[in-house]
Design an enzyme around this catalytic site. Structure first.
Site: not given
Length: 605
Positions: A382, A456
């Protein structure tokens, strides 16, 4: 947190580091293959992947996390030991011992609440502190309040209201210092609006009256470190006065919470807080109010969730998270912690099948939380700006912990399972890479497109584990999963995805009741096609288009047709906007919502 020098990352090796280190890259790759196996192999790759001693570490969701120097154990090599990762199963049981606070750093909750008889209240009420009364949109008071204030007090309030343009709007307040004829130092008149919005010019239209928010507003106006008496004598009807009182008390406690664990100094302009806030609530039946402690347990759960989200990542890493939950046993929660080897046993179906609290035929309800205690994005790292907020990427797991505490604390008559997968997403020589193909606990293979789509993967394996082992009536997972849901819904609603209309409708209704609102988003085969992979069964990212939906579609592939709902709470669980009941960065969002879902539909009476 210890980090490897930049010259030892993957890019350094590609620029010639391999030769200088005499084949170290080849050894590293051999160790990596030994741990993960070939694509489609026998070992799972998400939180359930087995570790190997040769790797000198434990891999979870394809990531490793070295221990900081101060927490390091005796070294076994020049490398630091990575932290093990955990999946934790929680289940409320019958023998609770009442509510307790979470262990670890102390929570900053300073409010003390007691009850007195409303009928015994006199003009001396609130002496030496604040007297709180409620007024409607037409400046009417409850019967007992009107009697206590008398004509002189009512005239004082109306005169002050006229000067301050106070109209009794829901949540507004009129503060009168040294009120004549009363012993209180302050008279705080709090508006509750009117039952009929047209009766007060429609100024409260669209703003429902909620006792929880009212309690928060009162706590905010009273301030910390003070003494107050509240005449709980509402000038508007409520469906259930005892419930309204319990919700009001919850609001007081939630607004009072403040995370200042690591503050050692006060700013010069900060007010001095002399001890706890002491609130006495004058009610019709004080004994009944003290006995109705159910929502106190819910407030405890919300505060626990907030505390977990607010903790820094060097304090609340995966091992510490697991250790922190020991206090739940004292509330009446059965805890099972699966480390990496145990998760490997689960992968091969070698764990015993449990029996639910309701008997063999009963199906439990299941709640699942994403617990990424810090998310750098991994190799798909990020941007540095705002990365510190990624300590809150475990807000879904925190909610599940708080919910289990709430259900056990109020002795809810339900068989509930809470399961959380705890990991960190860190770059490193053993981290998963874009292009990897890994095998999930279900046996489905997953192509890694973006290592920042790691949550996920955790949820996929936890959902599969829960549905396979417990055969639940339904599963609800919560995760701070996608930034796209914030773009779509802001911080007003959490995203709701579901394969079951009844479950979705019940969640929406619980959200409206508690103010923790949801908005249903679509699922459809066309979206599912976006995560089909050329090389594996599924890929972990479908790109920018409909990215919140494709994330939900990914998780749906691992629920095995069990009724299921996915709550994307990226806009709700952390960096939360200030409200009447929350001034904290971590909101504890979801505990009240799911508690209400269970209370309304799944408890046996």
């Amino acid at each position: 947190m210890s980090r490897r020098p930049a010259s030892r990352n993957g890019a350094g090796r590609a620029r010639g580091g391999r030769a200088r280190r005499g084949g170290r890259e080849d050894k590293r790759r051999a160790r990596h293959l030994e741990r993960t196996g070939p694509a489609g192999g026998d070992e799972p790759s998400a939180w359930s992947r087995l570790s190997r001693e040769a790797g000198k570490g434990i891999v979870c969701a394809g990531h490793t996390r070295p221990l900081p120097a101060r927490a390091a154990r005796a070294p076994v090599s020049k490398r630091s030991l990575p932290r093990p990762h955990r999946v934790i199963k929680m289940r409320p049981i019958a023998k609770g011992r009442g509510t307790v606070a979470a262990q670890g750093k102390p929570m900053s909750e300073s409010i003390k609440i007691d009850y007195s008889a409303l009928a015994d209240s006199t003009v001396d009420a609130g002496g030496g502190g604040t007297l709180v009364v409620f007024a409607s949109g037409s400046l009417d008071f409850g019967r007992r309040t009107a009697d206590l204030l008398g004509e002189t007090g009512a005239a004082l309030v109306k005169r002050a209201a006229s000067a301050a343009k106070f109209k009794g709007k829901n949540g507004s307040a009129l503060d009168i210092i040294a009120p004549a004829g009363l012993a209180a130092d302050r008279l705080l008149v709090v508006g509750v609006g009117s039952e009929d919005a047209s009766a007060d010019g429609g100024k409260d239209k669209g703003k429902p009256f909620e006792p929880t928010n009212l309690g928060g507003a009162v706590a905010g106006k009273v301030g910390r470190g003070t003494t107050a008496t509240v005449l709980f004598d509402l000038p508007r009807p409520v469906p259930d006065e005892n419930r309204a009182l319990a919700e009001f008390t919850t609001g007081l406690r939630l607004r009072d919470y403040k995370f200042d664990t690591y503050k050692t100094k006060k700013k010069k302009d900060e007010p001095e807080e002399d001890g706890a806030t002491k609130v006495t609530i004058a009610v019709a039946d004080p004994d009944a109010a003290r006995a109705a402690a159910g929502l106190d347990a819910v407030a405890d759960g919300v505060i626990t969730a907030r505390q977990l989200v607010n903790e820094p990542p060097n304090v609340l890493y995966p091992e510490a998270f697991a250790d922190r939950l020991a206090f739940l046993k004292d509330v009446g929660v059965e805890i099972e912690v699966l480390d990496i080897p145990a998760m490997g046993e689960a992968r091969h179906g070698r764990l015993p099948r449990p029996h639910g609290n309701g008997g063999e035929a009963a199906k439990p309800v299941a709640f699942i939380g994403k617990g990424v205690t810090f998310d750098t994005g991994g190799i798909s790292i990020k941007p540095s700006g705002g990365m510190e907020d990624m300590k809150g990427d475990m807000a879904g797991a925190a909610c599940v912990v708080g919910l289990m505490q709430a259900l056990a604390g109020r002795k809810a008559k339900v068989d509930a399972i809470g399961a959380i997968g705890i990991v960190e997403n860190m770059p490193g020589p053993d981290a998963q890479r874009p292009g990897d193909i890994v095998t999930s606990m279900s046996g489905q293979t997953i192509e890694i497109i973006n290592t920042d789509a790691e949550g996920r993967l955790v949820l996929a394996d936890v959902c599969w584990y829960v549905q396979d082992r417990y055969k639940p009536a339904f599963m609800v997972d919560l995760a701070t999963l996608t930034g796209a849901i914030i773009v779509a819904l802001g911080q007003e609603h959490g995203g709701l995805f579901s394969n079951d209309d009844e479950l979705a409708d019940r969640l929406l209704a619980a959200g409206k009741t508690t103010g923790e609102k949801l908005w249903r988003m679509p699922l459809a085969p066309a979206y599912d096609k976006l995560i089909d992979s050329k090389f594996a069964d599924v890929k972990n990212s479908g790109g920018r288009h409909a990215s919140s939906i494709t994330a939900a579609q990914f998780i749906q592939r691992f629920v095995n047709d069990v009724p299921w709902a996915h709550l994307d709470i990226a806009g709700m669980g952390m960096s939360s906007p200030a409200t009447d009941i929350n001034q904290s960065w971590g909101s504890g969002w979801g505990v009240r919502l799911l508690n209400r879902l269970v209370e309304d539909h799944y408890e046996t009476h």
